[in-house]
Design a protein around this motif. Structure first.
Motif, PDB file in Angstrom:
ATOM      1  N   ILE A  23       1.159  -0.987   0.097  1.00  0.00           N
ATOM      2  CA  ILE A  23      -0.080  -0.019   0.200  1.00  0.00           C
ATOM      3  C   ILE A  23       0.994   1.285   0.067  1.00  0.00           C
ATOM      4  CG2 ILE A  23      -1.866   1.089   1.128  1.00  0.00           C
ATOM      5  CD1 ILE A  23      -2.912  -1.045   2.575  1.00  0.00           C
ATOM      6  N   THR A  24       0.231   1.981  -0.886  1.00  0.00           N
ATOM      7  CA  THR A  24       1.356   3.263  -0.870  1.00  0.00           C
ATOM      8  C   THR A  24       0.743   4.453  -0.010  1.00  0.00           C
ATOM      9  OG1 THR A  24       1.899   3.209  -3.064  1.00  0.00           O
ATOM     10  CG2 THR A  24       1.933   5.153  -2.488  1.00  0.00           C
ATOM     11  N   PHE A  25       1.255   5.155   0.944  1.00  0.00           N
ATOM     12  CA  PHE A  25       0.408   5.586   2.866  1.00  0.00           C
ATOM     13  C   PHE A  25       1.487   6.928   1.997  1.00  0.00           C
ATOM     14  CE2 PHE A  25       0.889   1.642   4.097  1.00  0.00           C
ATOM     15  CZ  PHE A  25      -0.358   1.342   4.776  1.00  0.00           C
ATOM     16  N   ILE A  26       0.416   7.957   2.464  1.00  0.00           N
ATOM     17  CA  ILE A  26       0.729   9.498   2.631  1.00  0.00           C
ATOM     18  C   ILE A  26       0.285   9.947   3.922  1.00  0.00           C
ATOM     19  CG2 ILE A  26       0.338  10.868   0.580  1.00  0.00           C
ATOM     20  CD1 ILE A  26      -0.858   9.614  -1.124  1.00  0.00           C
ATOM     21  N   ASN A  27       0.741  10.717   4.171  1.00  0.00           N
ATOM     22  CA  ASN A  27       0.788  11.667   5.667  1.00  0.00           C
ATOM     23  C   ASN A  27       0.197  13.114   4.380  1.00  0.00           C
ATOM     24  OD1 ASN A  27       2.748  13.799   7.523  1.00  0.00           O
ATOM     25  ND2 ASN A  27       0.813  12.684   7.576  1.00  0.00           N
ATOM     26  N   GLN A  28      -0.959  13.248   4.615  1.00  0.00           N
ATOM     27  CA  GLN A  28      -1.253  14.089   4.340  1.00  0.00           C
ATOM     28  C   GLN A  28      -2.790  15.256   4.991  1.00  0.00           C
ATOM     29  OE1 GLN A  28      -1.863  13.366  -0.347  1.00  0.00           O
ATOM     30  NE2 GLN A  28      -3.559  14.899  -0.160  1.00  0.00           N
ATOM     31  N   ASN A  29      -3.387  16.021   4.610  1.00  0.00           N
ATOM     32  CA  ASN A  29      -4.623  16.691   5.823  1.00  0.00           C
ATOM     33  C   ASN A  29      -4.987  16.785   4.743  1.00  0.00           C
ATOM     34  OD1 ASN A  29      -6.467  18.324   6.528  1.00  0.00           O
ATOM     35  ND2 ASN A  29      -5.087  19.590   7.907  1.00  0.00           N
ATOM     36  N   ILE A  30      -6.080  16.108   4.607  1.00  0.00           N
ATOM     37  CA  ILE A  30      -7.272  15.899   3.781  1.00  0.00           C
ATOM     38  C   ILE A  30      -7.536  17.628   3.044  1.00  0.00           C
ATOM     39  CG2 ILE A  30      -9.218  15.349   4.216  1.00  0.00           C
ATOM     40  CD1 ILE A  30      -8.215  14.304   1.218  1.00  0.00           C
ATOM     41  N   LEU A  31      -8.235  18.468   4.434  1.00  0.00           N
ATOM     42  CA  LEU A  31      -9.005  18.960   4.024  1.00  0.00           C
ATOM     43  C   LEU A  31      -8.065  20.493   4.197  1.00  0.00           C
ATOM     44  CD1 LEU A  31     -10.846  19.695   7.793  1.00  0.00           C
ATOM     45  CD2 LEU A  31     -11.099  18.589   5.920  1.00  0.00           C
ATOM     46  N   GLU A  32      -6.721  19.748   3.736  1.00  0.00           N
ATOM     47  CA  GLU A  32      -5.829  21.731   2.773  1.00  0.00           C
ATOM     48  C   GLU A  32      -6.054  20.701   1.877  1.00  0.00           C
ATOM     49  OE1 GLU A  32      -2.967  21.329   5.804  1.00  0.00           O
ATOM     50  OE2 GLU A  32      -4.183  22.299   6.988  1.00  0.00           O
ATOM     51  N   THR A  33      -6.199  19.571   1.545  1.00  0.00           N
ATOM     52  CA  THR A  33      -5.728  19.014  -0.026  1.00  0.00           C
ATOM     53  C   THR A  33      -6.616  19.783  -0.835  1.00  0.00           C
ATOM     54  OG1 THR A  33      -6.052  17.120   0.693  1.00  0.00           O
ATOM     55  CG2 THR A  33      -5.618  16.982  -1.340  1.00  0.00           C
ATOM     56  N   VAL A  34      -6.022  20.042  -2.147  1.00  0.00           N
ATOM     57  CA  VAL A  34      -6.600  20.541  -3.595  1.00  0.00           C
ATOM     58  C   VAL A  34      -7.216  20.138  -4.697  1.00  0.00           C
ATOM     59  CG1 VAL A  34      -6.151  22.462  -4.846  1.00  0.00           C
ATOM     60  CG2 VAL A  34      -5.791  22.916  -2.763  1.00  0.00           C
ATOM     61  N   ASP A  35      -6.337  18.546  -4.593  1.00  0.00           N
ATOM     62  CA  ASP A  35      -6.133  18.091  -5.582  1.00  0.00           C
ATOM     63  C   ASP A  35      -5.741  16.731  -5.339  1.00  0.00           C
ATOM     64  OD1 ASP A  35      -6.003  15.816  -7.996  1.00  0.00           O
ATOM     65  OD2 ASP A  35      -6.958  17.938  -9.407  1.00  0.00           O
ATOM     66  N   LEU A  36      -6.317  15.487  -5.657  1.00  0.00           N
ATOM     67  CA  LEU A  36      -5.892  14.309  -5.323  1.00  0.00           C
ATOM     68  C   LEU A  36      -4.495  13.703  -6.277  1.00  0.00           C
ATOM     69  CD1 LEU A  36      -8.942  12.367  -4.420  1.00  0.00           C
ATOM     70  CD2 LEU A  36      -7.029  13.522  -3.108  1.00  0.00           C
ATOM     71  N   GLU A  37      -4.640  14.487  -7.479  1.00  0.00           N
ATOM     72  CA  GLU A  37      -3.565  14.668  -8.647  1.00  0.00           C
ATOM     73  C   GLU A  37      -3.650  13.299  -9.280  1.00  0.00           C
ATOM     74  OE1 GLU A  37      -0.003  15.580  -6.670  1.00  0.00           O
ATOM     75  OE2 GLU A  37      -0.231  17.408  -6.333  1.00  0.00           O
ATOM     76  N   GLN A  38      -4.193  12.116  -9.237  1.00  0.00           N
ATOM     77  CA  GLN A  38      -4.531  11.023  -9.792  1.00  0.00           C
ATOM     78  C   GLN A  38      -6.228  10.643  -9.736  1.00  0.00           C
ATOM     79  OE1 GLN A  38      -2.194   7.408  -8.382  1.00  0.00           O
ATOM     80  NE2 GLN A  38      -1.737   8.871  -6.560  1.00  0.00           N
ATOM     81  N   GLN A  39      -6.543   9.432 -10.370  1.00  0.00           N
ATOM     82  CA  GLN A  39      -7.931   9.298 -10.251  1.00  0.00           C
ATOM     83  C   GLN A  39      -7.918   7.587  -9.840  1.00  0.00           C
ATOM     84  OE1 GLN A  39      -9.068  12.324 -11.543  1.00  0.00           O
ATOM     85  NE2 GLN A  39     -11.089  10.593 -12.914  1.00  0.00           N
ATOM     86  N   PHE A  40      -9.013   7.525  -9.333  1.00  0.00           N
ATOM     87  CA  PHE A  40      -9.798   6.412  -8.174  1.00  0.00           C
ATOM     88  C   PHE A  40     -10.838   5.803  -8.668  1.00  0.00           C
ATOM     89  CE2 PHE A  40      -6.739   9.007  -5.996  1.00  0.00           C
ATOM     90  CZ  PHE A  40      -5.509   8.286  -5.631  1.00  0.00           C
ATOM     91  N   ASP A  41     -10.733   4.816  -8.384  1.00  0.00           N
ATOM     92  CA  ASP A  41     -12.185   3.508  -9.267  1.00  0.00           C
ATOM     93  C   ASP A  41     -12.814   3.510  -7.645  1.00  0.00           C
ATOM     94  OD1 ASP A  41     -11.591   2.848 -12.174  1.00  0.00           O
ATOM     95  OD2 ASP A  41      -9.891   1.452 -10.880  1.00  0.00           O
ATOM     96  N   ILE A  42     -12.574   3.798  -6.884  1.00  0.00           N
ATOM     97  CA  ILE A  42     -12.646   3.361  -5.338  1.00  0.00           C
ATOM     98  C   ILE A  42     -12.604   4.767  -4.422  1.00  0.00           C
ATOM     99  CG2 ILE A  42     -13.508   2.467  -3.131  1.00  0.00           C
ATOM    100  CD1 ILE A  42     -13.894  -0.182  -5.400  1.00  0.00           C
ATOM    101  N   ILE A  43     -12.700   5.458  -3.785  1.00  0.00           N
ATOM    102  CA  ILE A  43     -12.848   6.056  -2.760  1.00  0.00           C
ATOM    103  C   ILE A  43     -13.563   5.684  -1.834  1.00  0.00           C
ATOM    104  CG2 ILE A  43     -12.395   8.684  -2.133  1.00  0.00           C
ATOM    105  CD1 ILE A  43     -11.945   9.660  -4.683  1.00  0.00           C
ATOM    106  N   VAL A  44     -12.971   5.361  -0.612  1.00  0.00           N
ATOM    107  CA  VAL A  44     -13.593   5.432   0.842  1.00  0.00           C
ATOM    108  C   VAL A  44     -13.011   5.911   1.777  1.00  0.00           C
ATOM    109  CG1 VAL A  44     -12.164   3.002   1.356  1.00  0.00           C
ATOM    110  CG2 VAL A  44     -14.135   3.246   2.015  1.00  0.00           C
ATOM    111  N   SER A  45     -14.601   6.264   2.890  1.00  0.00           N
ATOM    112  CA  SER A  45     -13.136   7.307   4.090  1.00  0.00           C
ATOM    113  C   SER A  45     -14.127   6.912   5.158  1.00  0.00           C
ATOM    114  CB  SER A  45     -13.296   8.863   3.922  1.00  0.00           C
ATOM    115  OG  SER A  45     -12.703   9.187   4.369  1.00  0.00           O
ATOM    116  N   ASN A  46     -13.658   7.059   6.688  1.00  0.00           N
ATOM    117  CA  ASN A  46     -14.557   6.310   7.862  1.00  0.00           C
ATOM    118  C   ASN A  46     -13.919   7.484   8.207  1.00  0.00           C
ATOM    119  OD1 ASN A  46     -15.756   5.614  10.331  1.00  0.00           O
ATOM    120  ND2 ASN A  46     -14.382   4.382  10.305  1.00  0.00           N
TER     121      ASN A  46
END
Length: 286
Positions: free
Chosen positions: A167-190
């Motif tokens: 798995i590629t792990f990324i340290n990132q604050n999603i609230l400060e993210t402007v663009d995920l920079e790639q396409q995903f078939d599934i985006i999931v969040s809890n």
């Protein structure tokens, strides 16, 4: 002391705090982890004993349980979707409801897993339980996982290694993210979804021990993470891709309204095993 005698004492001392069934389950979890003994072993060998040194360890665990420290933190591990996960004070203890979310995603992907590589993003991964379970059960996947906490990511990385998934792990604050920079078939969040006004409903062992960063949101903006993630999904969800959330049980209608206003389609709200609105999924309108 015979183990069966200590078991009786252990349960009696915990029953003012936990019900007897839960206290008994703690005992068998600990005896299996610490001594590799199952319930059947104790039934077949009623004369097994704890040494004095072992009783010292057990008494320490018992005192911590009386302080309502979660047994999973005391053992340093838990089970989720048939896999073992390290857990500590930096990550939430995975819940059965989240297993249901994983199952929902896996069921939806049965027709796709043999035909194409699936790109999955788990936002707010914590222990990594969602990302790792999906990677383990979907053979043709590329999985990414984001978390704002470096300590949580360190735990998730160990869990990925221990469960033999990449798995590629990324340290990132999603609230400060402007663009995920790639396409995903599934985006999931809890994501965090418990409002401060709901704190009184939270058990003391959770409130006093599990990371508030991963639990709570402000009362005046409880959907802050959902709005942000859905906005990113508008740009970064592939054609026919799906967005999945675990949600606050009291905000199912609000979640449907949010996704409809943001032009998502095929919105489905699903109840958990306890009958609460707990999961929602949607797709982009084509």
């Amino acid at each position: 002391m015979k183990i069966k005698e200590y078991r009786t004492q252990f349960i009696q001392e915990l029953t003012p705090i936990y019900d007897a069934g839960e206290a008994e389950s703690f005992f068998y979890l600990i005896v299996e982890e610490k001594h590799q003994l199952k319930r059947i072993d104790l039934a077949l060998h009623p004369d097994l004993v704890f040494s004095e040194a072992e009783i010292v360890v057990w008494n320490s665990i018992l005192e911590q349980l009386k302080q309502e420290i979660p047994v999973q933190y005391l053992l340093g591990k838990t089970s989720f979707y048939g896999l073992d996960f390290e857990v500590n004070e930096n990550v939430l203890i995975p819940r059965p409801e989240t297993e249901e979310l994983v199952e929902w995603i896996l069921e939806s992907q049965k027709s796709r897993i043999e035909s194409q590589n699936i790109r999955i993003l788990d936002i707010g991964t914590g222990s990594g339980c969602i990302a790792i379970s999906l990677a383990k059960n979907l053979p043709n996947t590329t999985v990414f996982a984001i978390d704002v906490s470096e300590k949580a990511l360190a735990t998730a990385k160990r869990n990925a290694e221990n469960n033999s998934v990449n798995i590629t792990f990324i340290n990132q604050n999603i609230l400060e993210t402007v663009d995920l920079e790639q396409q995903f078939d599934i985006i999931v969040s809890n994501p965090p979804y418990v409002r401060n006004l709901e704190k009184e409903e939270i058990k003391k062992n959770v409130l006093d021990n599990e990371p508030h960063l991963a639990l709570f949101v402000e009362d005046n903006d409880p959907l802050i993470f959902y709005k942000k993630i859905a906005k990113l999904a508008q740009k970064n969800l592939s054609e026919n891709g799906q967005l999945y959330f675990e949600i606050n049980q009291y905000l199912g209608k609000e979640m449907i309204d949010l996704l409809e206003k943001m032009n998502f389609a095929a919105i489905e709200l699903l109840k958990d095993i306890y009958g609460n609105d707990r999961m929602i999924r949607a797709s982009m309108k084509i």
